[in-house]
Design a protein around this motif. Structure first.
Motif, PDB file in Angstrom:
ATOM      1  N   GLN A   1       0.838  -1.184   0.000  1.00  0.00           N
ATOM      2  CA  GLN A   1       0.000   0.000   0.000  1.00  0.00           C
ATOM      3  C   GLN A   1       0.878   1.241   0.000  1.00  0.00           C
ATOM      4  N   ALA A   2       0.624   2.115  -0.944  1.00  0.00           N
ATOM      5  CA  ALA A   2       1.455   3.314  -1.059  1.00  0.00           C
ATOM      6  C   ALA A   2       0.628   4.434  -1.644  1.00  0.00           C
ATOM      7  N   GLY A   3       1.109   5.623  -1.463  1.00  0.00           N
ATOM      8  CA  GLY A   3       0.421   6.786  -1.992  1.00  0.00           C
ATOM      9  C   GLY A   3       0.800   7.045  -3.427  1.00  0.00           C
ATOM     10  N   GLY A   4       0.315   8.142  -3.947  1.00  0.00           N
ATOM     11  CA  GLY A   4       0.622   8.493  -5.320  1.00  0.00           C
ATOM     12  C   GLY A   4       0.406   9.971  -5.524  1.00  0.00           C
ATOM     13  N   GLY A   5      -0.649  10.309  -6.145  1.00  0.00           N
ATOM     14  CA  GLY A   5      -1.017  11.692  -6.388  1.00  0.00           C
ATOM     15  C   GLY A   5      -2.428  11.717  -6.880  1.00  0.00           C
ATOM     16  N   GLY A   6      -3.022  12.897  -6.918  1.00  0.00           N
ATOM     17  CA  GLY A   6      -4.381  12.982  -7.416  1.00  0.00           C
ATOM     18  C   GLY A   6      -5.366  13.260  -6.307  1.00  0.00           C
ATOM     19  N   VAL A   7      -6.507  12.603  -6.354  1.00  0.00           N
ATOM     20  CA  VAL A   7      -7.598  12.833  -5.407  1.00  0.00           C
ATOM     21  C   VAL A   7      -7.790  11.595  -4.543  1.00  0.00           C
ATOM     22  N   MET A   8      -7.824  11.809  -3.242  1.00  0.00           N
ATOM     23  CA  MET A   8      -8.071  10.722  -2.299  1.00  0.00           C
ATOM     24  C   MET A   8      -9.490  10.838  -1.770  1.00  0.00           C
ATOM     25  N   VAL A   9     -10.196   9.715  -1.709  1.00  0.00           N
ATOM     26  CA  VAL A   9     -11.576   9.701  -1.234  1.00  0.00           C
ATOM     27  C   VAL A   9     -11.758   8.571  -0.227  1.00  0.00           C
ATOM     28  N   TRP A  10     -12.741   8.743   0.630  1.00  0.00           N
ATOM     29  CA  TRP A  10     -13.169   7.696   1.563  1.00  0.00           C
ATOM     30  C   TRP A  10     -14.612   7.367   1.245  1.00  0.00           C
ATOM     31  N   GLY A  11     -14.936   6.078   1.194  1.00  0.00           N
ATOM     32  CA  GLY A  11     -16.297   5.685   0.885  1.00  0.00           C
ATOM     33  C   GLY A  11     -16.732   4.487   1.690  1.00  0.00           C
ATOM     34  N   MET A  12     -18.030   4.248   1.720  1.00  0.00           N
ATOM     35  CA  MET A  12     -18.573   3.076   2.396  1.00  0.00           C
ATOM     36  C   MET A  12     -19.845   2.628   1.689  1.00  0.00           C
ATOM     37  N   PHE A  13     -20.187   1.364   1.872  1.00  0.00           N
ATOM     38  CA  PHE A  13     -21.416   0.823   1.293  1.00  0.00           C
ATOM     39  C   PHE A  13     -21.763  -0.449   2.032  1.00  0.00           C
ATOM     40  N   SER A  14     -22.973  -0.892   1.849  1.00  0.00           N
ATOM     41  CA  SER A  14     -23.416  -2.199   2.324  1.00  0.00           C
ATOM     42  C   SER A  14     -24.179  -2.876   1.196  1.00  0.00           C
ATOM     43  N   TRP A  15     -24.662  -4.076   1.445  1.00  0.00           N
ATOM     44  CA  TRP A  15     -25.427  -4.778   0.425  1.00  0.00           C
ATOM     45  C   TRP A  15     -26.689  -4.001   0.074  1.00  0.00           C
ATOM     46  N   HIS A  16     -27.212  -3.252   1.013  1.00  0.00           N
ATOM     47  CA  HIS A  16     -28.503  -2.585   0.833  1.00  0.00           C
ATOM     48  C   HIS A  16     -28.398  -1.310   0.004  1.00  0.00           C
ATOM     49  N   THR A  17     -27.310  -0.561   0.174  1.00  0.00           N
ATOM     50  CA  THR A  17     -27.224   0.712  -0.527  1.00  0.00           C
ATOM     51  C   THR A  17     -25.792   1.228  -0.517  1.00  0.00           C
ATOM     52  N   LEU A  18     -25.544   2.164  -1.417  1.00  0.00           N
ATOM     53  CA  LEU A  18     -24.270   2.870  -1.407  1.00  0.00           C
ATOM     54  C   LEU A  18     -24.269   3.889  -0.280  1.00  0.00           C
ATOM     55  N   GLY A  19     -23.124   4.040   0.350  1.00  0.00           N
ATOM     56  CA  GLY A  19     -22.967   5.056   1.370  1.00  0.00           C
ATOM     57  C   GLY A  19     -22.342   6.309   0.802  1.00  0.00           C
ATOM     58  N   PRO A  20     -21.924   7.213   1.658  1.00  0.00           N
ATOM     59  CA  PRO A  20     -21.320   8.468   1.189  1.00  0.00           C
ATOM     60  C   PRO A  20     -19.923   8.257   0.638  1.00  0.00           C
ATOM     61  N   LEU A  21     -19.512   9.160  -0.221  1.00  0.00           N
ATOM     62  CA  LEU A  21     -18.141   9.217  -0.721  1.00  0.00           C
ATOM     63  C   LEU A  21     -17.594  10.586  -0.343  1.00  0.00           C
ATOM     64  N   VAL A  22     -16.545  10.575   0.463  1.00  0.00           N
ATOM     65  CA  VAL A  22     -16.036  11.813   1.047  1.00  0.00           C
ATOM     66  C   VAL A  22     -14.659  12.129   0.473  1.00  0.00           C
ATOM     67  N   PRO A  23     -14.496  13.241  -0.238  1.00  0.00           N
ATOM     68  CA  PRO A  23     -13.159  13.633  -0.707  1.00  0.00           C
ATOM     69  C   PRO A  23     -12.283  14.044   0.481  1.00  0.00           C
ATOM     70  N   ILE A  24     -11.026  13.674   0.428  1.00  0.00           N
ATOM     71  CA  ILE A  24     -10.064  14.015   1.468  1.00  0.00           C
ATOM     72  C   ILE A  24      -9.045  14.956   0.851  1.00  0.00           C
ATOM     73  N   GLY A  25      -9.119  16.203   1.253  1.00  0.00           N
ATOM     74  CA  GLY A  25      -8.270  17.205   0.634  1.00  0.00           C
ATOM     75  C   GLY A  25      -6.883  17.290   1.215  1.00  0.00           C
ATOM     76  N   HIS A  26      -6.604  16.494   2.233  1.00  0.00           N
ATOM     77  CA  HIS A  26      -5.292  16.518   2.864  1.00  0.00           C
ATOM     78  C   HIS A  26      -4.980  15.103   3.327  1.00  0.00           C
TER      79      HIS A  26
END
Length: 343
Positions: free
Chosen positions: A188-213
């Motif tokens: 696991q390593a970094g890179g560049g660009g846009v980093m996001v955090w997301g979650m989901f379950s079988w029932h539905t998609l959860g939020p997708l949160v951009p991480i600016g830092h």
């Protein structure tokens, strides 16, 4: 006009039957539609050898790589999966009386079942990690799809504005895709660009949160309090659910552990083995987002456009895309058990 290809055993039998019935070669050829040469050859072979198979099957140029040569070529592949076609040909020709060209090598390898493919990228797993993965699989081997439906999956991912595909190729057979010599380990390593955090379950998609830092414990605490708790309490009001997170350092910080302890009456944090992205169904969703980004007619030219594209793709992921990976968890667990904790 006679046939150009080999005759089947049935057709050869008809030829022999016609001749034994008293028909001449010309009469048999006119009746059956075969050439006089074919009639004569088939009947002669039957009279001399008692066979009705076509002699044309033994025609053609002799193969330059016999069974022994194929075994030699197979050993070369096993010794170096990453060898190019030129390297394989050169190594094969050393010490051989009759050399072959690259085209012959390619044809022989395909006949042997080998194809040039990109290797699977898998985590680097130590002995300790292997044991923990195996213990996790053993503890959840009796979980059904209904049990896994109660798990909410989460993870972070980074999408690059510019990416480069590796051109590494290996030689392998169809059933060797997960053989150790056919894998390329990654960390696991970094890179560049846009980093996001997301979650989901079988029932539905959860939020997708951009991480600016950079994601640290404080930023992650804000995410779990603002997004994880509302999602879990809304989707699983009976408090029988599990929240998944990997073993990133910010996930294991003391303030995060204390926060989860304060809310353990609402949901349970799933104990997760290290170096196990191959078990996490959300990796399939990241792959969907990545492929959709590459398929865009107009590619993002800056990070703001890239972030907007990622959010748009995530919002339009179909239900099948996130339900099927969750339903595959029993098969993934069985695969880890079969691999004894390996990839």
């Amino acid at each position: 006009m006679g046939k150009k290809g080999d005759l089947s055993n049935f057709e050869c039998g008809i030829v022999v039957g016609a001749r034994r019935a008293g028909l001449s070669i010309s009469q048999s050829a006119q009746l059956l539609g075969f050439s006089r040469t074919t009639i004569s050859r088939v009947y002669k072979e039957w009279c001399e050898k008692g066979k009705t198979s076509s002699m044309r099957q033994s025609c053609g140029r002799k193969c330059l790589v016999d069974a022994r040569g194929q075994r030699r070529m197979g050993r070369l592949i096993q010794a170096d999966r990453r060898a190019t076609l030129t390297e394989i040909t050169t190594r094969y020709n050393r010490g051989m009386q009759q050399s072959i060209c690259e085209a012959t090598t390619r044809t022989t390898l395909r006949r042997m079942g080998y194809n040039c493919r990109r290797p699977h990228r898998v985590p680097l797993i130590s002995t300790t990690t292997r044991k923990k993965r195996l213990q996790f699989a053993q503890a959840h081997q009796n979980w059904t799809v209904e049990d896994w439906k109660n798990v909410a999956w989460s993870d972070e991912s980074r999408f690059l504005l510019r990416h480069s595909d590796g051109r590494l190729r290996i030689w392998r057979k169809q059933n060797e895709n997960m053989a150790p010599s056919c894998l390329v380990t990654t960390v696991q390593a970094g890179g560049g660009g846009v980093m996001v955090w997301g979650m989901f379950s079988w029932h539905t998609l959860g939020p997708l949160v951009p991480i600016g830092h950079r994601l640290n414990a404080t930023a992650y605490l804000s995410i779990v309090s603002d997004h994880v708790r509302p999602f879990m309490t809304t989707m699983y009001p009976s408090s029988d659910s599990y929240f998944h997170q990997d073993n990133a350092p910010c996930h294991k910080a003391r303030i995060i552990s204390n926060w989860f302890l304060e809310h353990d009456n609402e949901f349970t944090v799933l104990k997760w083995p290290p170096q196990s992205p191959d078990l996490n169904p959300i990796e399939h969703l990241w792959d969907v987002v990545e492929r959709e980004l590459r398929a865009l007619d107009v590619h993002p030219t800056n990070l703001h456009q890239l972030q907007d594209a990622i959010l748009s793709i995530w919002a339009n992921i179909s239900k099948e895309c996130f339900q099927h990976p969750t339903e595959s968890m029993p098969r993934r667990i069985k695969a880890v058990l079969k691999a004894k904790g390996g990839q």
